[in-house]
Design an enzyme around this catalytic site. Structure first.
Site, PDB file in Angstrom:
ATOM      1  N   SER A  72      -9.890   2.100   2.632  1.00 54.55           N
ATOM      2  CA  SER A  72      -9.124   2.919   1.805  1.00 54.55           C
ATOM      3  C   SER A  72      -8.046   1.842   1.422  1.00 54.55           C
ATOM      4  O   SER A  72      -7.178   2.530  -0.122  1.00 54.55           O
ATOM      5  CB  SER A  72      -8.036   3.664   2.699  1.00 54.55           C
ATOM      6  OG  SER A  72      -7.325   3.766   3.604  1.00 54.55           O
ATOM      7  N   LYS A  84       0.944  -1.587  -0.077  1.00 47.90           N
ATOM      8  CA  LYS A  84      -0.415  -0.353   0.228  1.00 47.90           C
ATOM      9  C   LYS A  84       0.952   1.058  -0.200  1.00 47.90           C
ATOM     10  O   LYS A  84       1.455   0.953   0.636  1.00 47.90           O
ATOM     11  CB  LYS A  84      -0.583  -0.265   1.073  1.00 47.90           C
ATOM     12  CG  LYS A  84      -1.811   1.450   1.145  1.00 47.90           C
ATOM     13  CD  LYS A  84      -2.928   0.735   2.488  1.00 47.90           C
ATOM     14  CE  LYS A  84      -4.310   1.505   2.293  1.00 47.90           C
ATOM     15  NZ  LYS A  84      -4.504   2.080   3.630  1.00 47.90           N
ATOM     16  N   SER A 102     -10.495   0.034   6.857  1.00 53.27           N
ATOM     17  CA  SER A 102      -9.840   0.217   5.844  1.00 53.27           C
ATOM     18  C   SER A 102      -8.745  -1.351   5.140  1.00 53.27           C
ATOM     19  O   SER A 102      -8.389  -1.108   3.535  1.00 53.27           O
ATOM     20  CB  SER A 102      -8.804   0.910   5.761  1.00 53.27           C
ATOM     21  OG  SER A 102      -9.277   2.210   5.154  1.00 53.27           O
TER      22      SER A 102
END
Lengths: 494, 491
Positions: free
Chosen positions: B159, B79, B183
């Site tokens: 997210s 990420k 997330s």
């Protein structure tokens, strides 16, 4: 802070105004740099004077994802200081964020302790002069980060930032509004500095910015309601503190007596002009949006650690001063001079150990300090060790050398670092106390100077001439007491 | 050779050790798949083939010598909230465009140190603020899943949407995510993958671009519960660079999977039942409970009475911390700078240009709730509620060993469907935020498909440091669900 009303006791000199005397009320917030190798939350060095931006860890530059980790040494220093201030140590405290934008504040917030400081209430004794001591309350001490330095004068349009100081640990020490004159304010700062230095928790070098004060000043009629205070930021010397208080008190009195009112505000001290001027009003004050720093857990430690630190606490200057007076029979003045710093006190105690303490004090404060001053060096650079100076005093006391010869021996030892006893031996400076030897010198003098003999018999005060001649003949080594006795006997002056 | 990309992490590690294929082949296969898929899925902000191939070369050397590390040769996606040394790290924000950290986050350092290779940096909602990856400033991230008979693009959730999409589409063997309010778990649920966040402090936050420090939890997104266990086992561990990092022994999570759920008490929080809950969700929840019961667990009803305050509480605390955490993006030292007439205009113009609307919204909410006069009413009160929520969990765990809840209130939704309505977007986190507020470990496990063929997940929540129970229950759920569906390849 204006809420306190307990101090009705009047002290210090009133400042005369058109409407009579005014009392000035002073409280201080002192920022003292914690003596530590590395910063409060990063491993970067705290060394002074590095090239700009060379002592900057990732965190100090506010890089994304970097995190603060408390420096145990800084926490220990805060505890040590708290103990020295006879204050309550909070084994649970917390770091908060104080949010504001400024280029020398890379994180956009300062990590500080707002609601729960590591040290609570305490007090210190502040010595104004030989007779007067006042007590000043300490409200709290907390740990916080210093900011970097904005440099505005390198370029006409740009500001440069040096982050070497950013993140360095500071102790903010907040006093009660217990001071009543510029002299007391300066003395408070001076005493606090002395305490921190003797604890080894702050270097106390004000020129390097290691200590600076925000001074809160208000005025009132004696015993009356407290006035509105103004805060004078970042005053960095005892002289400036005194000047700032004097100026600010008079400014406030003039306004009030002119029918005006004091606006609560933050002011700056202009050292060149010796005046304070407005920096920002209460309305312009920042909203710092304090909240607990979520990157840090509450600061918790065992009482046992506090006790451990307490056990290693040195004797404080005020305690040491009292002991020097009691134990060595010194004057308040000498005790004050000799306890000025830890090194001097330790040196003196070694010299005085088992010897004439007053004589030792004279040698240290006069001969040694005089020589050091003249040479422009500090005690740590002195070639005369405490052991040597002690030895020298021993030689005087046991009659091996006279006080006068001792001064010469001291000078030589100061130059070369040679032990006084060795100098005395090598140069044959031992005092002549042998009566037979001295009698021969005296006999020769009397025989060679009949006129002088007559004069002395008529006027015994003229004996000094003979003493001088004996000293001259013996190269100053004759024991003056022995010489006097022999002369008086031979010249029948008894 | 079989399609190496379709392997699970566990199978790939075994294959590498058995010399069925090389780390280089495995990396090349994933790089090729990722490169061809990214135009359609948009889940990588940056592909890092050089990084992956260099790591693979070392892995092959180690494998040859029989010195394989735990994740030797595993191509992973990272990420873009994790700082990677020398590799641009943007947090999906324009304000960090071009920022190359001179340091490595602890989690990625541990992963690479265990032999993992980085395929690329994945997209996310800007600064991890969002539930659909649509606030990303650089790419449109698409869920590889589509509803039956529809070509409409769906969000992968957020997210960590880029990571979830990449795992679901077999572009990597696993990925890192961060979970501040859901997330990791929400995108995992929406993409048919497994998402785990450990106990707060289990995985270091050092080098993870901060959103809300007290709520941020790094963790893995994986194809299976076992893969997640293998990844978490490496990611977790004490870090002296993070003062909130837990100093605990990390157990073998994969081994804990074999424990089963016999005798475990599974709690169903009654406050999670709502009238508006879609039938597919409530049915799946009941089915999940039955599966665990069928394997010998006991089902108990528990109460988490402050649940209804969790979302408002979260949307005060998270923005409050974010408003302060994002203050460092001021254009002075790195990242974007827009010069204005003087200092304050420079700040304003830099931040106005660098932050997207959702980030600006949260910075403003956070600034507001911390302001003098509002602090007590909002921030302080939210902190009190947070404590009550944590107490709720503590009490519930006196009656049960692990909680079972739906992971999300719905399956994947269409791109653009909720972007005009922040509150409906925020409601995505309704089942997940509580675990962040309480700091307890939680996992999302794919458990079934909706009527229109989209994956749905169930969530397990364990007490602090109850990760082993979490993996035991997760494995049981996974086995019972037998979830093997894969998105049909259209990209």
């Amino acid at each position: 802070m204006n809420a306190f009303t307990t101090h009705s006791e009047q002290r210090g000199e009133l400042i005369p105004g058109e409407t009579g005397g005014w009392e000035v009320i002073i409280g201080m917030e002192v920022h003292a740099q914690v003596a530590s190798e590395s910063k409060l939350f990063s491993g970067a060095s705290t060394d002074f004077g590095g090239a700009p931006n060379t002592h900057v860890a990732l965190l100090d530059a506010g890089l994304p994802g970097t995190l603060p980790v408390p420096n145990r040494k800084c926490v220990e220093q805060a505890i040590r200081t708290g103990l020295g201030l006879k204050a309550k140590i909070n084994t649970w405290s917390r770091f908060d964020r104080k949010n504001y934008f400024y280029p020398d504040l890379p994180l956009g917030y300062q990590i500080s302790q707002y609601k729960h400081p590591i040290v609570g209430e305490g007090k210190i004794e502040v010595r104004l002069d030989e007779e007067t001591t006042i007590e000043v309350g300490i409200e709290r001490l907390h740990l916080e980060q210093d900011a970097g330095k904005s440099i505005h004068d390198l370029d006409p349009t740009a500001t440069y930032v040096d982050l070497n100081r950013a993140g360095v640990a500071l102790m903010e020490i907040v006093s009660r509004p217990d001071m009543r004159s510029s002299k007391e304010a300066a003395a408070f700062m001076s005493t606090l500095r002395e305490i921190l230095r003797s604890l080894g928790t702050c270097g106390g070098d004000m020129e390097k910015g290691q200590m600076r004060a925000d001074v809160n000043v208000s005025v009132r009629k004696p015993g009356g309601e407290l006035g509105t205070r103004c805060e004078i930021k970042n005053v960095n010397s005892m002289t400036f503190i005194a000047q700032a208080v004097e100026y600010e008190a008079r400014r406030q009195i003039e306004i009030i007596e002119g029918g005006g009112t004091i606006d609560q505000e933050t002011r700056l001290f202009d050292a060149v002009k010796g005046e304070t001027r407005s920096m920002r009003s209460k309305e312009e004050a920042h909203d710092y949006r304090y909240f607990p720093d979520p990157d840090l857990l509450p600061l918790q430690f065992e009482q046992a650690w506090v006790d451990e630190i307490a056990a290693t606490l040195p004797e404080l200057p005020s305690e040491k001063r009292a002991r020097f007076q009691a134990e060595y029979g010194l004057s308040a003045y000498d005790a004050g001079v000799l306890t000025g710093d830890r090194e001097t006190a330790a040196y003196y105690e070694e010299v005085a150990s088992g010897r004439d303490a007053k004589l030792a004090a004279n040698w240290v404060t006069q001969d040694l300090f005089g020589a050091l001053n003249k040479a422009g060096i500090g005690l740590s650079e002195s070639k005369v060790t405490a052991a040597h100076l002690g030895q020298l005093i021993g030689l005087i006391k046991d009659g091996t050398i006279s006080g006068k010869i001792a001064k010469d021996v001291f000078e030589k030892s100061f130059e070369t670092g040679e032990a006084p006893a060795d100098i005395v031996e090598r140069e044959g400076l031992r005092q002549m106390s042998d009566t037979g030897e001295l009698e021969k010198v005296v006999d020769d003098l009397i025989a060679a100077n009949p006129d002088q003999v007559e004069q002395v018999k008529a006027k015994p005060k003229a004996l000094g001439w003979f003493v001088g001649q004996v000293m001259k003949a013996t190269g100053g080594k004759a024991n003056p007491q022995a010489v006097n006795e022999i002369l008086k006997k031979k010249l029948e002056l008894e | 050779m079989a399609d190496l990309s379709a392997l699970t992490l566990d199978a790939a590690l075994t294959g590498l050790r058995n010399k069925d294929f090389s780390a280089k082949e495995l990396a090349e296969s994933h790089i090729a798949t990722a490169e061809s898929a990214n135009a359609s899925l948009g889940c990588f902000l940056k592909l890092t083939p050089d990084h992956a191939l260099k790591a693979a070369a070392e892995s092959d050397a180690r494998l040859a010598k029989g010195e394989a590390r735990p994740l030797e040769g595993a191509p992973l996606a990272i990420k873009d909230l994790f700082c990677t040394e020398g590799v641009e790290t943007t947090a999906s924000s324009k304000i960090l465009e071009g920022f190359k950290p001179p340091y490595e986050s602890t989690v990625t350092r541990r992963l690479f140190g265990a032999g993992a290779a980085m395929v690329g940096k994945t997209s996310l909602d800007e600064f991890a603020m969002g539930s659909s990856t649509e606030t990303c400033a650089y790419s449109k991230t698409v869920n590889p899943w589509r509803a039956n008979g529809s070509n409409a693009a769906l969000t992968p959730g957020g997210s960590s949407g880029g990571s979830a999409s990449a795992v679901a589409a077999d572009l990597c063997l696993g990925a890192t995510g961060t979970d501040t309010g859901g997330s990791i778990r929400q995108p995992a649920a929406l993409t048919g993958t497994v998402g785990v966040k450990g106990t707060y402090g289990l995985c270091s936050r050092f080098g993870v671009v901060a959103f809300a420090s007290s709520l941020d939890h790094p963790g893995p997104i994986a194809k299976t519960v076992k893969d997640a266990a293998l990844l978490l086992g490496v990611m977790a561990g004490h870090d002296p660079n993070d003062a909130t990092s837990l100093d605990v022994e990390i157990p073998d999570y994969a081994a804990a999977m074999g424990k089963g759920v016999k005798g475990l008490r599974i709690g169903l929080p009654k406050e999670y039942v709502s009238d508006g809950m879609p039938e597919a969700i409530s049915d799946l929840w009941k089915t999940g409970a039955d599966w665990l019961k069928g394997q010998g667990a006991e089902i108990v009803e528990v109460s988490l009475p402050h649940t209804k305050y969790a979302l408002p509480c979260y949307y005060i605390i998270a923005p409050a911390e974010a408003s302060s955490n994002l203050a460092r993006y001021d254009g002075m030292r790195y990242g974007l700078r827009v010069d204005g007439e003087g200092l304050v205009p420079t700040y304003e113009e830099t931040r106005a240009a660098g932050f997207g609307p959702e980030v600006q919204r949260r910075v403003m909410i956070g600034t507001y709730v911390l302001s003098a006069g509002y602090y007590d009413a909002y921030y302080l009160r939210a902190q009190k509620v947070r404590r009550k929520i944590a107490d709720d969990f503590a009490k519930a765990f006196e009656q049960c060993d692990v909680l079972l809840t739906p992971a999300t209130p719905s399956g994947a939704f269409a791109l653009g469907e909720k972007t005009d309505d922040p509150v409906s977007m925020y409601l995505n986190d309704i089942f997940t935020v509580t675990a962040n507020l309480a700091g307890v470990p939680a996992m999302s496990v794919p458990a079934g498909l909706s009527a229109d063929g989209l994956p749905l997940g169930l969530q397990l929540i364990a007490p602090p440091l109850g990760e082993q129970t979490l993996f035991a229950a997760g494995a049981a759920l996974e086995e019972a669900a037998g979830f093997t569906a894969k998105p049909e390849r259209w990209w």
